[in-house]
Design a protein around this motif. Structure first.
Motif, mmCIF file in Angstrom:
data_model
loop_
_atom_site.group_PDB
_atom_site.id
_atom_site.type_symbol
_atom_site.label_atom_id
_atom_site.label_comp_id
_atom_site.label_asym_id
_atom_site.label_seq_id
_atom_site.Cartn_x
_atom_site.Cartn_y
_atom_site.Cartn_z
ATOM 1 N N GLY A 40 12.130 20.974 -37.540
ATOM 2 C CA GLY A 40 13.228 19.612 -37.550
ATOM 3 C C GLY A 40 14.530 20.276 -37.293
ATOM 4 O O GLY A 40 15.475 19.693 -36.515
ATOM 5 N N VAL A 41 14.724 21.392 -37.721
ATOM 6 C CA VAL A 41 16.238 22.044 -37.687
ATOM 7 C C VAL A 41 16.498 22.359 -36.341
ATOM 8 O O VAL A 41 17.461 22.072 -35.585
ATOM 9 C CB VAL A 41 16.441 23.513 -38.373
ATOM 10 N N GLU A 42 15.431 22.719 -35.584
ATOM 11 C CA GLU A 42 15.598 23.214 -34.089
ATOM 12 C C GLU A 42 15.612 21.932 -33.328
ATOM 13 O O GLU A 42 16.365 21.796 -32.535
ATOM 14 C CB GLU A 42 14.588 23.929 -33.661
ATOM 15 N N ILE A 43 15.029 20.746 -33.652
ATOM 16 C CA ILE A 43 15.076 19.729 -32.790
ATOM 17 C C ILE A 43 16.455 19.037 -33.286
ATOM 18 O O ILE A 43 17.312 18.413 -32.169
ATOM 19 C CB ILE A 43 13.951 18.452 -33.439
ATOM 20 N N ALA A 44 16.965 19.104 -34.322
ATOM 21 C CA ALA A 44 18.360 18.524 -34.813
ATOM 22 C C ALA A 44 19.463 19.220 -33.566
ATOM 23 O O ALA A 44 20.143 18.481 -33.111
ATOM 24 C CB ALA A 44 18.685 18.825 -36.359
ATOM 25 N N ALA A 266 16.246 13.766 -25.179
ATOM 26 C CA ALA A 266 16.917 14.860 -25.509
ATOM 27 C C ALA A 266 15.550 15.884 -25.800
ATOM 28 O O ALA A 266 15.755 17.214 -25.601
ATOM 29 C CB ALA A 266 17.723 14.511 -26.612
ATOM 30 N N PHE A 267 14.769 15.315 -26.582
ATOM 31 C CA PHE A 267 13.653 16.293 -26.869
ATOM 32 C C PHE A 267 12.792 16.812 -25.732
ATOM 33 O O PHE A 267 12.905 18.171 -25.630
ATOM 34 C CB PHE A 267 12.418 15.503 -27.705
ATOM 35 N N TRP A 268 12.401 16.331 -24.777
ATOM 36 C CA TRP A 268 11.859 16.738 -23.699
ATOM 37 C C TRP A 268 12.585 17.482 -22.731
ATOM 38 O O TRP A 268 12.090 18.469 -22.277
ATOM 39 C CB TRP A 268 11.006 15.493 -23.035
ATOM 40 N N GLU A 269 13.777 17.122 -22.492
ATOM 41 C CA GLU A 269 14.710 17.909 -21.578
ATOM 42 C C GLU A 269 14.920 19.146 -22.308
ATOM 43 O O GLU A 269 15.631 20.265 -21.362
ATOM 44 C CB GLU A 269 15.971 17.070 -21.345
ATOM 45 N N ARG A 270 14.974 19.310 -23.631
ATOM 46 C CA ARG A 270 15.323 20.520 -24.011
ATOM 47 C C ARG A 270 14.071 21.451 -24.562
ATOM 48 O O ARG A 270 14.221 22.557 -25.334
ATOM 49 C CB ARG A 270 16.051 20.480 -25.503
ATOM 50 N N LYS A 271 12.862 20.650 -24.475
ATOM 51 C CA LYS A 271 11.951 21.457 -24.656
ATOM 52 C C LYS A 271 11.564 22.921 -24.215
ATOM 53 O O LYS A 271 10.976 23.694 -25.137
ATOM 54 C CB LYS A 271 10.468 20.608 -24.318
ATOM 55 N N ALA A 275 10.905 26.247 -26.581
ATOM 56 C CA ALA A 275 9.782 27.044 -26.583
ATOM 57 C C ALA A 275 10.558 28.753 -26.407
ATOM 58 O O ALA A 275 9.891 29.486 -26.836
ATOM 59 C CB ALA A 275 9.124 26.708 -25.585
ATOM 60 N N ALA A 276 11.329 28.641 -25.557
ATOM 61 C CA ALA A 276 12.196 30.101 -25.213
ATOM 62 C C ALA A 276 12.553 30.551 -26.881
ATOM 63 O O ALA A 276 12.586 31.831 -27.128
ATOM 64 C CB ALA A 276 13.277 30.036 -24.378
ATOM 65 N N ALA A 277 13.045 29.674 -27.688
ATOM 66 C CA ALA A 277 13.642 30.394 -28.973
ATOM 67 C C ALA A 277 12.403 30.360 -30.012
ATOM 68 O O ALA A 277 12.628 31.389 -30.786
ATOM 69 C CB ALA A 277 14.672 29.115 -29.561
ATOM 70 N N SER A 278 11.303 29.776 -30.096
ATOM 71 C CA SER A 278 10.420 29.438 -30.858
ATOM 72 C C SER A 278 9.163 29.188 -30.343
ATOM 73 O O SER A 278 9.006 27.867 -29.670
ATOM 74 C CB SER A 278 10.569 28.679 -32.024
ATOM 75 N N ALA A 279 8.151 30.125 -30.292
ATOM 76 C CA ALA A 279 6.910 30.035 -29.496
ATOM 77 C C ALA A 279 5.974 28.929 -29.847
ATOM 78 O O ALA A 279 5.330 28.235 -28.899
ATOM 79 C CB ALA A 279 6.015 31.307 -29.687
#
Length: 316
Positions: A40-44, A266-271, A275-279
């Motif tokens: 949730g924090v990462e999505i925010a 925003a979610f899909w464009e940053r997905k 993933a690069a930050a958290s597997a």
């Protein structure tokens, strides 16, 4: 003096305009300290960056998926929450944990996008010689207490004729890796996003085998099939075929189409960045859209149409 007053008024007007343009959203997922809270924090953070601060997401601690769904009754259009699709269906039918607790607002729940699934891991010491689920007979296993993984693991023991044939360790799942290393247990069962931190730790500490389930066993569980690619964990040279419980981010029909569109975009464009930050974000892709059993928010659906992803009639 008049000039100063004019500048101040103009500044206040500009500030008010910026505030009016900003959309605030509450995201409710899981307990603090869990992987799902961290998601949730990462999505925010991803949404804030993708929308240049146009949407601010506040992450709120939750006691679990049932509570998340129940709060729909008192929340408005700024509420986003996570839960398995099956619980949404149960709420809309006033069944299971929602028996005698039905509410018309449950019918207004609308999906935005999938997040990492709760994935079952049966983790065994390699020297225990267990190659499949049937091999658990006669072994000491730690299931933990009260979690989805513990309940699911207990269910599988019953399904596969292992009830009474497995010694269940009386310990918390947080002690699983230490107990595995010192030989107190032969294996443990855990469910969460993959790669799972406790499985990473176990595989880095000693030789382990994460069991796969057969097609027949997966069908018997009535859960979704999930494949953990080879190389995910140390020493894992083949895919792990297991089960999962899909998890989805939801809003309600009270959320504006534009807000739902921007959140989903925003979610899909940053997905990829996520993933690069958290597997654990690596396993989220278009294939998981099939796990959304209910309706998708019209604003989110607009985004999916733009990028050419087909939705089912039931999702519309």
């Amino acid at each position: 003096m008049k000039f100063t007053a004019f500048i101040t008024a103009a500044a206040l007007a500009a500030t008010a305009g910026a505030a009016a343009a900003e959309t605030r959203v509450t995201y409710k997922s899981a307990k603090t300290g869990t992987s799902y809270y961290q998601m949730g924090v990462e999505i925010a953070e991803a949404v804030k960056e993708a929308t240049a601060g146009g949407i601010i997401v506040t992450v709120e601690e939750s006691q679990g998926s049932v509570q998340n769904v129940m709060e729909v009754r008192a929340r408005g259009g700024d509420y986003v929450f996570t839960t398995p699709p099956a619980l949404v269906g149960a709420a809309q039918k006033a069944a299971g944990p929602f028996k005698d607790k039905g509410d018309p607002k449950f019918d207004e729940i609308r999906a935005l996008f999938p997040i990492p699934s709760l994935t079952m891991h049966f983790v065994m010491r390699a020297d225990a010689g267990v190659e499949d689920i049937s091999g658990l007979a006669g072994k000491t296993i730690l299931l933990g207490k009260g979690s989805f993984g513990a309940r699911e693991g207990e269910k599988y023991l019953g399904l596969f004729g292992l009830e009474g044939k497995v010694t269940l360790a009386d310990a918390e799942l947080s002690n699983a890796v230490a107990a595995l290393k010192n030989g107190q247990i032969d294996g443990f069962v855990t469910a969460g996003s993959w790669p799972a931190p406790n499985v990473i730790e176990a595989a880095a500490s000693l030789d382990v085998k994460v069991l796969s389930l057969s097609a027949e066993e997966i069908a018997a569980t009535k859960r979704a099939k999930l494949v953990i690619p080879a190389g995910t964990y140390a020493g894992q040279d083949a895919d792990i075929v297991t089960t999962s419980l899909p998890v989805v981010a939801y809003a309600t029909a009270a959320m504006s189409d534009d807000a739902a569109y921007e959140l989903t975009r925003a979610f899909w464009e940053r997905k990829a960045d996520l993933a690069a930050a958290s597997a654990w974000w690596g396993g989220v892709d278009s294939d998981l859209m099939a796990n959304i059993a209910g309706k998708i928010h019209p604003g989110a659906a607009r985004y999916y149409k733009e990028i050419g992803w087909a939705l089912t009639d039931a999702q519309m």
